[in-house]
Motif scaffolding. Structure first.
Motif, mmCIF file in Angstrom:
data_model
loop_
_atom_site.group_PDB
_atom_site.id
_atom_site.type_symbol
_atom_site.label_atom_id
_atom_site.label_comp_id
_atom_site.label_asym_id
_atom_site.label_seq_id
_atom_site.Cartn_x
_atom_site.Cartn_y
_atom_site.Cartn_z
ATOM 1 N N ILE A 36 8.172 5.518 8.331
ATOM 2 C CA ILE A 36 8.127 4.202 8.998
ATOM 3 C C ILE A 36 6.953 3.449 8.385
ATOM 4 O O ILE A 36 5.840 3.950 8.341
ATOM 5 N N HIS A 37 7.248 2.254 7.878
ATOM 6 C CA HIS A 37 6.171 1.351 7.431
ATOM 7 C C HIS A 37 5.932 0.410 8.607
ATOM 8 O O HIS A 37 6.874 -0.228 9.063
ATOM 9 N N ARG A 38 4.722 0.324 9.083
ATOM 10 C CA ARG A 38 4.534 -0.597 10.194
ATOM 11 C C ARG A 38 3.188 -1.309 10.115
ATOM 12 O O ARG A 38 2.207 -0.800 9.598
ATOM 13 N N ASN A 94 -2.597 -4.775 8.270
ATOM 14 C CA ASN A 94 -2.904 -3.727 9.247
ATOM 15 C C ASN A 94 -1.802 -2.676 9.022
ATOM 16 O O ASN A 94 -0.861 -2.561 9.768
ATOM 17 N N ASP A 95 -1.959 -1.958 7.922
ATOM 18 C CA ASP A 95 -0.837 -1.187 7.390
ATOM 19 C C ASP A 95 -0.860 0.270 7.834
ATOM 20 O O ASP A 95 -1.932 0.833 8.049
ATOM 21 N N SER A 96 0.317 0.818 7.972
ATOM 22 C CA SER A 96 0.395 2.240 8.268
ATOM 23 C C SER A 96 1.729 2.793 7.805
ATOM 24 O O SER A 96 2.736 2.078 7.770
ATOM 25 N N HIS A 97 1.717 4.057 7.436
ATOM 26 C CA HIS A 97 2.947 4.769 7.092
ATOM 27 C C HIS A 97 3.006 6.059 7.890
ATOM 28 O O HIS A 97 2.053 6.824 7.882
ATOM 29 N N ILE A 98 4.103 6.209 8.589
ATOM 30 C CA ILE A 98 4.288 7.407 9.404
ATOM 31 C C ILE A 98 5.375 8.238 8.729
ATOM 32 O O ILE A 98 6.475 7.729 8.475
ATOM 33 N N ASN A 128 0.808 -1.221 0.000
ATOM 34 C CA ASN A 128 0.000 0.000 0.000
ATOM 35 C C ASN A 128 0.842 1.272 0.000
ATOM 36 O O ASN A 128 0.311 2.364 -0.177
ATOM 37 N N CYS A 129 2.145 1.096 0.225
ATOM 38 C CA CYS A 129 2.995 2.270 0.468
ATOM 39 C C CYS A 129 2.865 3.349 -0.610
ATOM 40 O O CYS A 129 2.593 4.504 -0.280
ATOM 41 N N PRO A 130 3.095 3.003 -1.893
ATOM 42 C CA PRO A 130 3.107 4.090 -2.884
ATOM 43 C C PRO A 130 1.810 4.909 -2.889
ATOM 44 O O PRO A 130 1.855 6.126 -3.078
HETATM 45 ZN ZN ZN Z 1 4.751 0.242 3.381
#
Ligand code: ZN
Length: 570
Positions: free
Chosen positions: A444-446, A311-315, A262-264
């Protein structure tokens, strides 16, 4: 250890280029072997000598079935996402080949090389098989047969669960028995269907995470499942991840991909939302479904799947905020795990190995050093137990993995938190700092629960299917003793539902013993029986899971108890 066994008319291979520095030196550059069983081997983390022995036994079994005396042992790292270190993998492969030599003509293709190869699979029902072999400590061999290709009408896409060697708390057995998920032959391997009970459980977890994350300032977003290849080229994912992605689809002359992460997408939201350092940190979150290319033969229940929801997140943050944000993630791990019952976990800090594998890591070495130091400092300040592993970092930054032992005693990663110091620059992401200068953020990808699929597998195995009340898809089952009691059952049922309790009623004419047994097998936390006696006294007979029944319980008392348990997430 994962192996893929292919019975071939021939195989031909040729050494091309070293894949690792320590590639094995051999005399021959190419070879052609006629009529043979080719065994593609992928040694994995945690594999030991006992794995080699078991693998040999499996290979012999298949060689006998297909009547061949020639075996080609072919190291093939791509079957596994957690490969063993090269030295370990090589020693296991050598041991396998030596052991087979007593009874077979054995060829071994060189280790650590990019090779071209061509083979002709015979195509009979046993000509393509895959096996997953676990070490003595893990003690179990799981056999998952690949769909047989020879007779498509009889065997197309068959998904067979061989229960013989599985412990009773294996999530694939529990998932089937409790109606959590289903692997349909029509849909395909590695594409689990969430059944109503499973979707209830998955959704409770998603809602729980959303609530707790929003409390910590995360902002939820939602992104599409397909994307232009152009984006993955820009992020640099295509060269690194192409093997894990599905083939592109052509839309209006342009390549689109199913998203492998999901990052991009989140980065594009950053670009839209962030201008100055005042907008940071920005914490985006999403239960994002992603797609990874896996061989059908290696897919495995809810653990190795082709589509899963992270359970994705980007900080997003300034470099100065890294330690504090990382600490925030560690605190979240601790809080969430205490509630959902993840015990006995430890952190693995994966660092780069610039000495032996400098090409793997891109970016500025000083930024790498800063990121590694800040994470290590955060871990120390947090006071958590962790091990360090050099050479395990992602191409874009150091990371921590959360490790547990699964029901077979095998070490597994259930969640991860990765620092990214490379992609923001590559994508031209920026913010304006206090001096008016353009700066690049750190990401941070977490994923605290990892993927919901894998986490549900973990929960089922850990609890042996006896989920805590707040997570149970059915919390109460109300049974009638006779038809006369149906109306009263309905009243109790409606009262429970009105209080937000997930209840079901069983008004069938089976004996009450039969209905209780069934509720027990469904591992429902509470069973209520209503007979004439209960009707006359206006009370309930309540049986908590695994306990003796309590008679004469008032509806109010029971409601107070169960709603409190749900509220306290017990
Ligand atoms: Zn990511």
């Amino acid at each position: 250890m994962k192996i893929l066994l292919t019975h071939c008319d021939y195989i031909e291979y040729e050494k091309k280029k070293k894949a690792i520095e320590s590639a094995e030196q051999t005399d021959t550059d190419k070879e052609r072997i006629e009529e043979c069983l080719v065994v593609f081997c992928s040694a994995e983390q945690g594999d030991d000598e006992s794995v080699a022995e078991k693998t040999v036994a499996e290979i012999k079994k298949v060689a006998e079935q297909v009547h061949t005396k020639t075996i080609v042992v072919y190291p093939f790292v791509h079957l596994s996402s957690t490969p063993a270190k090269p030295a370990v993998a090589l020693s296991i492969v050598i041991k396998i080949a030596q052991s087979l030599k007593k009874d077979y003509e054995v060829h071994r293709s060189p280790f650590g090389w990019y090779k071209s190869f061509e083979l002709k699979c015979k195509g009979h029902p046993l000509s393509e098989l895959s096996r997953e072999i676990r070490s003595a400590a893990q003690e179990k061999t799981i056999l998952v047969n690949k769909p047989e290709k020879k007779d498509p009408q009889a065997s197309r896409g068959k998904i067979i669960l061989d229960r013989r060697n599985l412990p009773p708390n294996d999530h694939r057995i529990l998932g089937e028995e409790l109606g959590i998920f289903h692997l349909s032959e029509e849909v395909g391997a590695g594409l689990p269907l969430w059944m109503p009970y499973g979707e209830t459980l998955r959704n409770i977890l998603i809602q729980f995470m959303r609530q707790i994350e929003e409390k910590y300032g995360y902002r939820y977003v939602s992104t599409p499942h397909i994307t232009r290849g152009h984006l993955y080229e820009k992020t640099g994912h295509l060269p690194y991840y192409k093997d894990s992605m599905y083939a592109p689809m052509n839309i209006e002359g342009e390549e689109y991909y199913l998203k492998p992460m999901n990052c991009p997408h989140h980065h594009m939201i950053y670009n839209k939302m962030v201008e100055s350092y005042r907008d940071l940190p920005l914490r985006l979150a999403e239960p994002g479904m992603t797609y990874r290319n896996e061989l059908s033969g290696v897919t495995y229940g809810l653990i190795r799947v082709r589509a899963f929801t992270q359970n994705d997140s980007h900080i997003y943050m300034t470099p100065e905020q890294l330690k504090e944000e990382f600490l925030g993630v560690l605190r979240l791990f601790k809080e969430v795990y205490a509630i959902v019952g993840v015990k006995d976990y430890w952190f693995r800090l994966s660092l780069p190995d610039f000495k032996n594998n400098p090409d793997k890591y891109t970016g500025d070495p000083n930024e790498w050093a800063h990121a590694c130091d800040e994470i290590r400092n955060a871990m120390k300040e947090f006071g958590t137990k962790f091990v360090e592993e050099e050479g395990e970092a992602a191409f874009y930054g150091p990371k921590i993995d959360v490790q547990i032992k699964n029901s077979l005693g095998k070490e597994e990663t259930i969640a991860t938190s990765q620092v990214d110091i490379v992609v923001p620059k590559r994508l031209g992401m920026f913010y304006i700092d206090a001096n008016g200068d353009k700066k690049t953020p750190i990401i941070i990808h977490r994923a605290i629960l990892g993927s919901y699929e894998r986490f549900v597998a973990y929960l089922l195995e850990q609890t042996e299917g006896k989920l805590p009340v707040w997570l149970s898809p059915v919390q109460v089952k109300i049974l009638s003793l006779t038809d006369r009691n149906a109306q009263r059952v309905k009243e109790i049922y409606e009262k429970l539902i009105a209080c937000g309790v997930r209840a079901e009623r069983d008004l069938r004419q089976n004996t009450v013993d039969y209905k209780i047994r069934e509720a027990e097998m469904q591992k429902v936390p509470y069973t209520i029986v209503i007979g004439d006696k209960e009707e006359a006294s206006g009370t309930l007979a309540v049986r908590a899971r695994g306990e003796k029944p309590r008679f004469g319980v008032s509806t109010e008392e029971f409601l107070a108890r169960i709603t409190k348990e749900i509220e306290n997430k017990l």
